[in-house]
Design a protein around this motif. Structure first.
Motif, mmCIF file in Angstrom:
data_model
loop_
_atom_site.group_PDB
_atom_site.id
_atom_site.type_symbol
_atom_site.label_atom_id
_atom_site.label_comp_id
_atom_site.label_asym_id
_atom_site.label_seq_id
_atom_site.Cartn_x
_atom_site.Cartn_y
_atom_site.Cartn_z
ATOM 1 N N SER A 123 -28.617 91.721 7.632
ATOM 2 C CA SER A 123 -27.754 92.798 7.143
ATOM 3 C C SER A 123 -27.705 93.841 8.237
ATOM 4 O O SER A 123 -28.574 93.877 9.110
ATOM 5 C CB SER A 123 -28.289 93.407 5.832
ATOM 6 O OG SER A 123 -29.568 93.967 6.021
ATOM 7 N N GLY A 124 -26.672 94.675 8.209
ATOM 8 C CA GLY A 124 -26.520 95.684 9.248
ATOM 9 C C GLY A 124 -26.440 97.075 8.674
ATOM 10 O O GLY A 124 -26.133 97.268 7.500
ATOM 11 N N VAL A 125 -26.720 98.062 9.517
ATOM 12 C CA VAL A 125 -26.531 99.467 9.167
ATOM 13 C C VAL A 125 -25.590 100.067 10.205
ATOM 14 O O VAL A 125 -25.860 100.006 11.404
ATOM 15 C CB VAL A 125 -27.864 100.245 9.152
ATOM 16 C CG1 VAL A 125 -27.615 101.735 8.919
ATOM 17 C CG2 VAL A 125 -28.799 99.693 8.083
ATOM 18 N N ASP A 126 -24.483 100.640 9.739
ATOM 19 C CA ASP A 126 -23.474 101.209 10.634
ATOM 20 C C ASP A 126 -23.554 102.727 10.753
ATOM 21 O O ASP A 126 -23.152 103.288 11.773
ATOM 22 C CB ASP A 126 -22.064 100.855 10.138
ATOM 23 C CG ASP A 126 -21.746 99.375 10.278
ATOM 24 O OD1 ASP A 126 -22.564 98.631 10.852
ATOM 25 O OD2 ASP A 126 -20.674 98.966 9.793
ATOM 26 N N ASP A 127 -24.030 103.404 9.715
ATOM 27 C CA ASP A 127 -24.014 104.868 9.660
ATOM 28 C C ASP A 127 -24.742 105.464 10.863
ATOM 29 O O ASP A 127 -25.959 105.306 10.996
ATOM 30 C CB ASP A 127 -24.678 105.330 8.362
ATOM 31 C CG ASP A 127 -24.556 106.827 8.112
ATOM 32 O OD1 ASP A 127 -24.242 107.567 9.065
ATOM 33 O OD2 ASP A 127 -24.787 107.255 6.972
ATOM 34 N N PRO A 128 -24.037 106.193 11.759
ATOM 35 C CA PRO A 128 -24.689 106.720 12.958
ATOM 36 C C PRO A 128 -25.549 107.945 12.693
ATOM 37 O O PRO A 128 -26.344 108.342 13.555
ATOM 38 C CB PRO A 128 -23.500 107.082 13.863
ATOM 39 C CG PRO A 128 -22.395 107.413 12.915
ATOM 40 C CD PRO A 128 -22.588 106.501 11.736
ATOM 41 N N ALA A 129 -25.417 108.537 11.509
ATOM 42 C CA ALA A 129 -26.095 109.800 11.232
ATOM 43 C C ALA A 129 -27.468 109.627 10.590
ATOM 44 O O ALA A 129 -28.288 110.548 10.613
ATOM 45 C CB ALA A 129 -25.224 110.674 10.326
ATOM 46 N N ASP A 159 -31.982 100.381 1.307
ATOM 47 C CA ASP A 159 -31.164 99.222 0.966
ATOM 48 C C ASP A 159 -29.696 99.612 0.776
ATOM 49 O O ASP A 159 -28.793 98.831 1.094
ATOM 50 C CB ASP A 159 -31.689 98.555 -0.308
ATOM 51 C CG ASP A 159 -32.921 97.703 -0.058
ATOM 52 O OD1 ASP A 159 -33.159 97.305 1.105
ATOM 53 O OD2 ASP A 159 -33.651 97.420 -1.027
ATOM 54 N N SER A 160 -29.452 100.805 0.266
ATOM 55 C CA SER A 160 -28.076 101.242 -0.004
ATOM 56 C C SER A 160 -27.232 101.354 1.265
ATOM 57 O O SER A 160 -26.003 101.420 1.190
ATOM 58 C CB SER A 160 -28.081 102.586 -0.726
ATOM 59 O OG SER A 160 -28.720 103.583 0.058
ATOM 60 N N HIS A 161 -27.880 101.375 2.435
ATOM 61 C CA HIS A 161 -27.151 101.466 3.701
ATOM 62 C C HIS A 161 -26.853 100.094 4.306
ATOM 63 O O HIS A 161 -26.165 100.006 5.323
ATOM 64 C CB HIS A 161 -27.971 102.275 4.720
ATOM 65 C CG HIS A 161 -28.270 103.673 4.295
ATOM 66 N ND1 HIS A 161 -29.549 104.104 4.005
ATOM 67 C CD2 HIS A 161 -27.452 104.728 4.074
ATOM 68 C CE1 HIS A 161 -29.516 105.372 3.653
ATOM 69 N NE2 HIS A 161 -28.250 105.780 3.678
ATOM 70 N N ARG A 162 -27.328 99.039 3.678
ATOM 71 C CA ARG A 162 -27.251 97.704 4.282
ATOM 72 C C ARG A 162 -25.899 97.045 4.023
ATOM 73 O O ARG A 162 -25.533 96.778 2.882
ATOM 74 C CB ARG A 162 -28.390 96.828 3.759
ATOM 75 C CG ARG A 162 -29.746 97.333 4.167
ATOM 76 C CD ARG A 162 -30.875 96.612 3.479
ATOM 77 N NE ARG A 162 -30.966 95.213 3.880
ATOM 78 C CZ ARG A 162 -31.951 94.404 3.507
ATOM 79 N NH1 ARG A 162 -32.920 94.853 2.718
ATOM 80 N NH2 ARG A 162 -31.973 93.153 3.910
ATOM 81 N N GLU A 202 -20.468 97.748 14.617
ATOM 82 C CA GLU A 202 -21.159 99.041 14.630
ATOM 83 C C GLU A 202 -22.638 98.924 14.260
ATOM 84 O O GLU A 202 -23.315 99.939 14.093
ATOM 85 C CB GLU A 202 -20.462 100.017 13.665
ATOM 86 C CG GLU A 202 -18.974 100.202 13.917
ATOM 87 C CD GLU A 202 -18.693 100.689 15.323
ATOM 88 O OE1 GLU A 202 -19.419 101.583 15.803
ATOM 89 O OE2 GLU A 202 -17.744 100.159 15.952
ATOM 90 N N ASP A 203 -23.140 97.723 14.147
ATOM 91 C CA ASP A 203 -24.520 97.503 13.690
ATOM 92 C C ASP A 203 -25.532 98.194 14.595
ATOM 93 O O ASP A 203 -25.504 98.038 15.816
ATOM 94 C CB ASP A 203 -24.809 96.004 13.645
ATOM 95 C CG ASP A 203 -26.254 95.703 13.279
ATOM 96 O OD1 ASP A 203 -26.795 96.393 12.395
ATOM 97 O OD2 ASP A 203 -26.834 94.776 13.889
ATOM 98 N N ARG A 204 -26.440 98.948 13.986
ATOM 99 C CA ARG A 204 -27.495 99.652 14.721
ATOM 100 C C ARG A 204 -28.808 98.883 14.766
ATOM 101 O O ARG A 204 -29.758 99.326 15.427
ATOM 102 C CB ARG A 204 -27.748 101.017 14.060
ATOM 103 C CG ARG A 204 -26.577 101.983 14.151
ATOM 104 C CD ARG A 204 -26.898 103.275 13.420
ATOM 105 N NE ARG A 204 -28.156 103.866 13.913
ATOM 106 C CZ ARG A 204 -28.816 104.846 13.292
ATOM 107 N NH1 ARG A 204 -28.354 105.332 12.133
ATOM 108 N NH2 ARG A 204 -29.928 105.331 13.797
#
Length: 276
Positions: A197-203, A211-214, A220-222
């Motif tokens: 799974s990926g997390v895109d949110d840069p902030a 888990d809610s960010h996955r 954009e995956d961090r």
């Protein structure tokens, strides 16, 4: 496109009834699935028999690679042993190959690694005969959250060895949790399943990721999913890469198959480019 062994966890589309979820996996050409015991109104919680689940999988031409999960596996007790027996029996009767074993994430974190290893070892010694008796594998999953009592795969491997359990236990490498834990060690030879799974949110700070960010893995995956997968493959891992995003926004996708397919294509193309 590079050929990869993709699989689908039901959390990718928990809004779908089990039959539709199996149909989605078959449609994607990823006929390996993980079913869960934490989706309300769906098997396993709705009382569907394991035999019925197995028949449904067979009808759709999919293989159940795991049931996810026995929670707090490393807090061992008679109640946990009974729960493990029930889930292992369900696995075997449904045709599932493995049971995911998730570490305790309640915040009860032992102060030293030795105690963490000892607690996990006690649990694995209790689990081993249950799993062996049902002919299934236990997939140990460490969580990267600071509240988790077993964040390190290195310590999980120490517990597996202390329990003489290499015949029946493997690691779940979760790309999200591996990134959060900040652990450099990879154990491809002991890895039985990879969750992606990926997390895109840069902030969002790494320690605040949940888990809610996955999301599905994209440009954009961090978390460096592609790098983690590439390293595991270089080390000899050739098993399933199972999509396990949790973000609520994915529940309302008009075409979940298209979204997953895009992620599959992205990962495959990036890995192929690295290998070229």
């Amino acid at each position: 496109m590079l050929s990869l062994d993709f699989a689908i966890n039901h959390m990718t589309a928990p809004q779908l009834p089990l039959g539709e979820f199996f149909r989605l996996a078959a449609q994607l050409g990823a006929p390996q699935v993980e079913i869960r015991n934490d989706i309300a109104g769906n098997a396993i919680l709705d009382g569907t028999t394991p035999e019925a689940v197995g028949d449904l999988a067979q009808q759709h031409g999919v293989t159940i690679i795991s049931i996810n999960a026995l929670q707090q596996f490393n807090t061992w007790s008679e109640a946990r042993a009974a729960e493990a027996e029930e889930l292992a029996a369900y696995c075997a009767a449904s045709g599932a190959k493995a049971l995911v074993l998730v570490a305790d994430n309640s915040g009860n974190v032992p102060a030293d690694p030795a105690t963490q290893i000892a607690n996990a070892t006690e649990a694995l010694k209790g689990l081993a005969p249950i799993l062996r008796g049902h002919g299934i594998i236990g997939l140990v999953e460490c969580l990267g959250f600071e509240a988790c009592s077993l964040r390190s795969k290195k310590e999980a491997v120490a517990a597996i060895d202390a329990a003489n359990g290499r015949d029946v236990f493997r690691l779940t490498h979760d790309t999200f949790h591996h990134h959060l834990a900040g652990e450099p060690d990879l154990f491809p030879e002991l890895t039985g399943l990879v969750h992606i799974s990926g997390v895109d949110d840069p902030a969002i700070a790494v320690r605040d990721m949940r888990d809610s960010h996955r999301l599905l893995v994209g440009p954009e995956d961090r978390l460096d999913n592609v790098g983690q997968i590439a390293a595991l493959r270089r080390g000899g891992y050739a098993g399933p890469l199972s999509f396990e995003p949790f973000a609520e926004e994915l529940r309302d996708l008009p075409d979940p198959a298209d979204a997953v397919r895009q992620s599959m294509t992205f990962i495959s193309q990036k890995l192929a480019a690295q290998a070229a």
